[in-house]
Enzyme design. Structure first.
Site, PDB file in Angstrom:
ATOM      1  N   ASP A 129      11.233   8.900  -8.473  1.00 59.05           N
ATOM      2  CA  ASP A 129      10.037   8.655  -7.669  1.00 59.05           C
ATOM      3  C   ASP A 129      10.189   9.066  -6.209  1.00 59.05           C
ATOM      4  OD1 ASP A 129       8.468   7.559  -9.702  1.00 59.05           O
ATOM      5  OD2 ASP A 129       9.449   5.621  -9.512  1.00 59.05           O
ATOM      6  N   HIS A 150       8.921  -0.026 -10.914  1.00 56.16           N
ATOM      7  CA  HIS A 150       8.951   1.001 -11.966  1.00 56.16           C
ATOM      8  C   HIS A 150       8.086   2.157 -11.457  1.00 56.16           C
ATOM      9  CE1 HIS A 150       9.516   2.621 -15.882  1.00 56.16           C
ATOM     10  NE2 HIS A 150       8.873   1.745 -16.640  1.00 56.16           N
ATOM     11  N   HIS A 179      18.664   2.600  -9.195  1.00 54.44           N
ATOM     12  CA  HIS A 179      18.235   2.650 -10.588  1.00 54.44           C
ATOM     13  C   HIS A 179      19.128   1.733 -11.390  1.00 54.44           C
ATOM     14  CE1 HIS A 179      16.976   4.269 -14.436  1.00 54.44           C
ATOM     15  NE2 HIS A 179      15.949   4.781 -13.789  1.00 54.44           N
TER      16      HIS A 179
HETATM   17  N1  CMC Z   1      17.052  -0.471  -1.531  1.00 53.26           N
HETATM   18  C1  CMC Z   1      17.994  -1.286  -1.040  1.00 53.26           C
HETATM   19  N2  CMC Z   1      18.883  -1.967  -1.782  1.00 53.26           N
HETATM   20  C2  CMC Z   1      18.798  -1.812  -3.093  1.00 53.26           C
HETATM   21  C3  CMC Z   1      17.839  -0.971  -3.693  1.00 53.26           C
HETATM   22  C4  CMC Z   1      16.941  -0.289  -2.861  1.00 53.26           C
HETATM   23  N3  CMC Z   1      16.015   0.507  -3.361  1.00 53.26           N
HETATM   24  N4  CMC Z   1      17.990  -1.016  -5.041  1.00 53.26           N
HETATM   25  C5  CMC Z   1      19.009  -1.861  -5.274  1.00 53.26           C
HETATM   26  N5  CMC Z   1      19.502  -2.329  -4.106  1.00 53.26           N
HETATM   27  C6  CMC Z   1      20.653  -3.215  -3.905  1.00 53.26           C
HETATM   28  C7  CMC Z   1      20.285  -4.667  -4.283  1.00 53.26           C
HETATM   29  O1  CMC Z   1      19.812  -5.371  -3.165  1.00 53.26           O
HETATM   30  C8  CMC Z   1      21.606  -5.169  -4.784  1.00 53.26           C
HETATM   31  O2  CMC Z   1      22.435  -5.420  -3.662  1.00 53.26           O
HETATM   32  P1  CMC Z   1      23.398  -6.729  -3.664  1.00 53.26           P
HETATM   33  O3  CMC Z   1      24.400  -6.446  -4.733  1.00 53.26           O
HETATM   34  O4  CMC Z   1      23.965  -6.778  -2.298  1.00 53.26           O
HETATM   35  O5  CMC Z   1      22.517  -7.892  -4.011  1.00 53.26           O
HETATM   36  C9  CMC Z   1      22.221  -3.957  -5.494  1.00 53.26           C
HETATM   37  O6  CMC Z   1      21.647  -2.822  -4.841  1.00 53.26           O
HETATM   38  C10 CMC Z   1      21.908  -3.906  -6.982  1.00 53.26           C
HETATM   39  O7  CMC Z   1      20.506  -4.002  -7.125  1.00 53.26           O
HETATM   40  P2  CMC Z   1      19.768  -4.663  -8.363  1.00 53.26           P
HETATM   41  O8  CMC Z   1      18.543  -5.350  -7.870  1.00 53.26           O
HETATM   42  O9  CMC Z   1      20.732  -5.462  -9.174  1.00 53.26           O
HETATM   43  O10 CMC Z   1      19.390  -3.390  -9.172  1.00 53.26           O
HETATM   44  P3  CMC Z   1      18.483  -3.370 -10.460  1.00 53.26           P
HETATM   45  O11 CMC Z   1      19.197  -2.534 -11.432  1.00 53.26           O
HETATM   46  O12 CMC Z   1      18.102  -4.737 -10.881  1.00 53.26           O
HETATM   47  O13 CMC Z   1      17.143  -2.670  -9.935  1.00 53.26           O
HETATM   48  C11 CMC Z   1      15.599  -1.034  -9.283  1.00 53.26           C
HETATM   49  C12 CMC Z   1      16.836  -1.351 -10.137  1.00 53.26           C
HETATM   50  C13 CMC Z   1      15.124   0.359  -9.615  1.00 53.26           C
HETATM   51  C14 CMC Z   1      14.489  -2.027  -9.643  1.00 53.26           C
HETATM   52  C15 CMC Z   1      15.962  -1.153  -7.799  1.00 53.26           C
HETATM   53  O14 CMC Z   1      16.969  -0.212  -7.474  1.00 53.26           O
HETATM   54  C16 CMC Z   1      14.769  -0.993  -6.885  1.00 53.26           C
HETATM   55  O15 CMC Z   1      14.042  -1.984  -6.637  1.00 53.26           O
HETATM   56  N6  CMC Z   1      14.517   0.258  -6.352  1.00 53.26           N
HETATM   57  C17 CMC Z   1      13.341   0.519  -5.560  1.00 53.26           C
HETATM   58  C18 CMC Z   1      12.139   0.700  -6.446  1.00 53.26           C
HETATM   59  C19 CMC Z   1      12.186   2.030  -7.161  1.00 53.26           C
HETATM   60  O16 CMC Z   1      12.436   3.064  -6.567  1.00 53.26           O
HETATM   61  N7  CMC Z   1      11.865   1.994  -8.462  1.00 53.26           N
HETATM   62  C20 CMC Z   1      11.787   3.203  -9.292  1.00 53.26           C
HETATM   63  C21 CMC Z   1      12.889   3.241 -10.282  1.00 53.26           C
HETATM   64  S1  CMC Z   1      13.100   4.856 -11.062  1.00 53.26           S
HETATM   65  C22 CMC Z   1      11.674   5.217 -11.903  1.00 53.26           C
HETATM   66  C23 CMC Z   1      11.187   4.178 -12.807  1.00 53.26           C
HETATM   67  O17 CMC Z   1      11.923   3.545 -13.540  1.00 53.26           O
HETATM   68  O18 CMC Z   1       9.977   4.004 -12.816  1.00 53.26           O
END
Ligand code: CMC
Length: 441
Positions: free
Chosen positions: A363, A268, A307
């Site tokens: 971010d 987050h 996201h």
């Molecule tokens: N880098 C590489 N792969 C990713 C990323 C990433 N940053 N984010 C998602 N994926 C992949 C993930 O591995 C999955 O692939 P597969 O289907 O092959 O397993 C697919 O994309 C879907 O990911 P998810 O984990 O189901 O996505 P989520 O909706 O649960 O998670 C998230 C959202 C924001 C936690 C995630 O994208 C992430 O960890 N991003 C990096 C951390 C980040 O930048 N966070 C800030 C978010 S925006 C501001 C805020 O909310 O604070």
């Protein structure tokens, strides 16, 4: 048959159910009426991470993740970032409308009246180690505010809610600045209420020996816009935390402390910190392909990308990218931006990211600005928390006005069946390691 309904046939019993559809949602409680046997439990939705469940009705923020649209109270984020200021946006979020001139002056005055913190709070901050993470200081200190303002427990009293709202919006920058100066071993600076909300924050952070601190207008505006962009984002993890904690009727300081704790995690608001750490680790644009490969191999995540709800470019990231260049005109360019740009360029052309609809989020570029302005990385989530406070308090108040019940989700129990207690001296004592917690699925 009305068209706005969902027909469900329970193949266990052959029974048919009509469930109303309102605003593209079905009432979860209707599922509870679906039973395999009259005395059995009602059907439940299994929705880990509350990923596809609307948990409240809200008038505050509209978000269309597929279209990359974000509006506060109907106003596009782009327009607010261009034409408004953080305090006005905070008013909009909290009260529902843009203020008249008189109301805005009153609001500004009322916020400024509360920028000072109790002297004991400074001693409280002094108690933290010199290297304490500023986000930990912020969470602990905001929680401690509830002991300074026991009147905050009167959550159903509109006047009390108004005062705590002003206090929270006013004191977050003061606490953030105290945390910053504590980490640097610098004397604390009192608020200067002649300055704007954000100008005063810069003064409390960076004032040294000068009699009066005069913030650079470009940096003051840039930070103010960053606060606007972070002010609310509907039911994200920290806001959901605020509503859940608030639903127990805890006081608003406990609510905001809990929300800030949720924000601090690297998935987050903590991501802002990890993005810049990652950009520094990569160092130069030519090293970007190697990072992309390690991300694709599943070794790590690309921080600042992806996201839960945006499956398109995050509109906030687009605005922040533009602001970065305005800030660099004053501070000099942060070389990390070149690495960020190259990362974005390669990622947006790569099948891995295209397929998963992974775009830069809020971010991704914010940290390069904060760093150029002189903040250490640990301060980035704290800056996020200042902006988001308006959203947290607006959502908390809405939850109370909606008179929502205490949040209490259900579970799918997959653990042991009934067992009988075995006395200690009759249990198997041959295992070397204590058992670890096992994932149920
Ligand atoms: N880098 C590489 N792969 C990713 C990323 C990433 N940053 N984010 C998602 N994926 C992949 C993930 O591995 C999955 O692939 P597969 O289907 O092959 O397993 C697919 O994309 C879907 O990911 P998810 O984990 O189901 O996505 P989520 O909706 O649960 O998670 C998230 C959202 C924001 C936690 C995630 O994208 C992430 O960890 N991003 C990096 C951390 C980040 O930048 N966070 C800030 C978010 S925006 C501001 C805020 O909310 O604070």
């Amino acid at each position: 048959m009305p068209s706005d309904t969902l027909t469900i046939v329970d193949n266990r019993t052959g029974k048919q159910y009509e469930i109303p559809i309102e605003h593209n949602t079905i009432p979860g409680a209707e599922l509870n009426k679906i039973k395999a046997s009259p005395d059995g439990p009602g059907l439940r939705a299994f929705d880990v991470a509350i990923a596809n469940t609307a948990t409240c009705k809200s008038n505050i923020t509209y978000l269309d993740g597929e279209g990359g649209v974000l509006r506060y109270r109907g106003f596009p984020i782009e327009e607010l970032a261009e034409r408004s200021n953080y305090l006005e946006v905070a008013y909009l979020l909290v009260k529902g409308e843009l203020p008249s001139t008189t109301h805005f002056e009153m609001w500004q005055h009322n916020i400024k009246m509360h920028t000072i913190v109790h002297e004991n709070l400074k001693q409280f901050i002094d108690g933290f180690r010199y290297d304490a993470h500023p986000m930990g200081i912020l969470i602990g200190t905001v929680g401690a505010l509830s002991t300074f303002y026991p009147d905050a427990k009167a959550i159903h009293d509109v006047e009390s809610r108004r005062v705590q709202t002003r206090r929270l919006i006013a004191k977050l920058p003061t606490i953030a600045a105290l945390a910053y100066r504590h980490s640097r071993g610098l004397k604390y600076v009192s608020p200067d209420n002649d300055l704007s909300y954000t100008g005063n924050f810069l003064s409390m952070l960076f004032k040294m020996t000068e009699l009066k601190y005069r913030p650079d207008p470009v940096l003051e505006r840039a930070l103010d816009v960053l606060f606007i962009l972070h002010a609310d984002h509907e039911q994200n993890c920290s806001t959901t935390t605020a509503r859940v904690v608030g639903s127990s009727h805890a006081d608003p300081y406990s609510v905001v402390a809990a929300a800030a704790a949720a924000l601090s995690g690297p998935r987050h608001g903590g991501a802002s910190e990890d993005v810049v750490r990652m950009l520094h680790e990569v160092g130069t644009p030519d090293k970007v392909p190697a990072l992309i490969e390690s991300v694709k191999a599943g070794d790590r995540r690309l921080m600042g990308f992806g996201h839960r709800v945006y499956k398109n470019y995050d509109p906030r990231a687009r605005i922040i990218k533009k602001i970065a260049y305005e800030v660099f005109e004053v501070t000099g360019k942060n070389p990390a931006i070149d690495v960020a740009l190259e990362l974005e360029r390669i990622a947006l052309e790569d099948e891995y990211f295209i397929e998963r609809k992974l775009y830069p989020n809020v971010d991704f570029y914010s940290g390069t600005i904060y760093e150029a302005m002189g903040f250490q990385m640990e301060m980035f989530p704290v800056l996020f928390a200042i902006g988001r406070t308006a959203g947290w308090v607006a959502q908390w108040a809405e939850m109370l006005v909606n008179d929502e019940r205490i949040a209490r989700p259900r579970q799918m129990y997959l653990g042991e069946g009934l067992r009988s207690y075995v006395p200690l001296d009759r249990r198997d004592d041959s295992g070397e390691r204590e058992p670890e917690i096992r994932a149920p699925y």
